[in-house]
Write a protein that holds these residues in place. Structure first.
Motif, PDB file in Angstrom:
ATOM      1  N   GLN A  98       0.918  -0.973   0.031  1.00  0.00           N
ATOM      2  CA  GLN A  98       0.204  -0.061   0.163  1.00  0.00           C
ATOM      3  C   GLN A  98       0.959   1.363   0.167  1.00  0.00           C
ATOM      4  O   GLN A  98       0.580   2.121  -0.665  1.00  0.00           O
ATOM      5  N   ARG A  99       1.824   1.284   0.767  1.00  0.00           N
ATOM      6  CA  ARG A  99       2.785   2.413   1.105  1.00  0.00           C
ATOM      7  C   ARG A  99       3.580   2.461  -0.402  1.00  0.00           C
ATOM      8  O   ARG A  99       3.758   3.830  -0.974  1.00  0.00           O
ATOM      9  N   VAL A 145      11.173   7.058   1.501  1.00  0.00           N
ATOM     10  CA  VAL A 145      10.886   7.426   0.063  1.00  0.00           C
ATOM     11  C   VAL A 145      11.635   6.563  -0.811  1.00  0.00           C
ATOM     12  O   VAL A 145      11.298   6.186  -1.743  1.00  0.00           O
ATOM     13  N   LYS A 146      12.928   6.894  -0.503  1.00  0.00           N
ATOM     14  CA  LYS A 146      14.026   6.187  -1.462  1.00  0.00           C
ATOM     15  C   LYS A 146      13.981   4.641  -1.469  1.00  0.00           C
ATOM     16  O   LYS A 146      13.795   3.874  -2.527  1.00  0.00           O
ATOM     17  N   VAL A 155       3.602   5.948  -2.648  1.00  0.00           N
ATOM     18  CA  VAL A 155       4.701   6.717  -3.301  1.00  0.00           C
ATOM     19  C   VAL A 155       4.710   6.694  -4.544  1.00  0.00           C
ATOM     20  O   VAL A 155       5.018   7.641  -5.296  1.00  0.00           O
ATOM     21  N   LEU A 156       4.411   5.720  -5.389  1.00  0.00           N
ATOM     22  CA  LEU A 156       4.374   5.761  -6.719  1.00  0.00           C
ATOM     23  C   LEU A 156       3.182   6.633  -7.337  1.00  0.00           C
ATOM     24  O   LEU A 156       3.606   7.402  -8.238  1.00  0.00           O
ATOM     25  N   LYS A 206       5.759  14.480  -8.367  1.00  0.00           N
ATOM     26  CA  LYS A 206       6.313  15.004  -7.019  1.00  0.00           C
ATOM     27  C   LYS A 206       7.974  14.412  -6.768  1.00  0.00           C
ATOM     28  O   LYS A 206       8.368  13.343  -7.040  1.00  0.00           O
ATOM     29  N   SER A 207       8.445  15.335  -6.244  1.00  0.00           N
ATOM     30  CA  SER A 207      10.105  14.789  -5.901  1.00  0.00           C
ATOM     31  C   SER A 207       9.944  14.100  -4.626  1.00  0.00           C
ATOM     32  O   SER A 207       8.830  14.048  -3.939  1.00  0.00           O
ATOM     33  N   ASN A 208      11.004  13.274  -4.397  1.00  0.00           N
ATOM     34  CA  ASN A 208      11.244  12.659  -3.147  1.00  0.00           C
ATOM     35  C   ASN A 208      10.690  13.236  -1.866  1.00  0.00           C
ATOM     36  O   ASN A 208      10.354  12.864  -0.880  1.00  0.00           O
ATOM     37  N   LYS A 209      11.219  14.692  -1.897  1.00  0.00           N
ATOM     38  CA  LYS A 209      11.297  15.340  -0.706  1.00  0.00           C
ATOM     39  C   LYS A 209       9.828  15.767  -0.523  1.00  0.00           C
ATOM     40  O   LYS A 209       9.184  15.583   0.557  1.00  0.00           O
TER      41      LYS A 209
END
Length: 186
Positions: free
Chosen positions: A129-130, A158-159, A134-135, A142-145
């Protein structure tokens, strides 16, 4: 000779429903009936088919979905909802008739496309789910930040999730991961 298969057509597309009535009325082993009169099989569009599969009285008619939807997620959702058959609207008449016969005998029926989607899905690890969250954010640019802030998780987390997504989807870029996820209906 076996008794006729009682088929009710409940497709939302009026032109397609008329075509189904015309084609099925020519089959000697199929009897068209009104939906409320005890059909053996109901042919429906995607939405109605899912609703019918969840609302079935006992004894229940089998449900054949005839749809243009062919994403993995759509096929899987229909089968999980209790749909017995899944064919594409562009199928041949003989494929439809054979599918109705299979359902009447108690078997399932999937088009080659639907069966392929399910088979392909078995070759891939499922996203958590997470990872899907994130995807989803990454596919919107959206950037990782920004993803970390939106989900209230660390940048490192996130990474890790993106690495998991890329590996599970076999993608080398975020854009490719988003494309693969879209194709698979994730």
């Amino acid at each position: 000779m076996n008794p006729a298969i009682r088929v009710a057509v409940e497709h939302a597309d009026p032109l397609l429903a008329a075509g189904l009535h015309s084609v099925l009325s020519e089959q000697i082993d199929i009897q068209l009936v009104a939906p409320a009169t005890g059909a053996d099989v109901v042919v429906a569009d995607y939405g109605r088919g899912l609703w019918l599969a969840g609302q079935r009285p006992r004894p229940a008619p089998r449900v054949m979905v005839l749809t243009a939807q062919d994403r993995e997620q759509d096929v899987r959702h229909a089968l999980e909802a209790g749909v017995d058959g899944y064919l594409q609207q562009c199928c041949a008449v003989q494929e439809l008739v054979q599918g109705l016969r299979q359902l009447a005998r108690g078997s399932r029926c999937l088009s080659a496309v639907a069966a392929g989607r399910i088979a392909d899905s078995l070759q891939h690890d499922s996203l958590t789910q997470r990872e899907r969250e994130v995807l989803g954010l990454a596919s919107h640019g959206k950037s990782n930040k920004a993803i970390a802030l939106a989900l209230d998780i660390s940048l490192g987390t996130v990474k890790v999730h993106m690495k998991g997504v890329m590996g599970k989807l076999g993608a080398t870029t975020r854009t490719e991961a988003a494309r693969i996820a879209l194709e698979r209906g994730l």
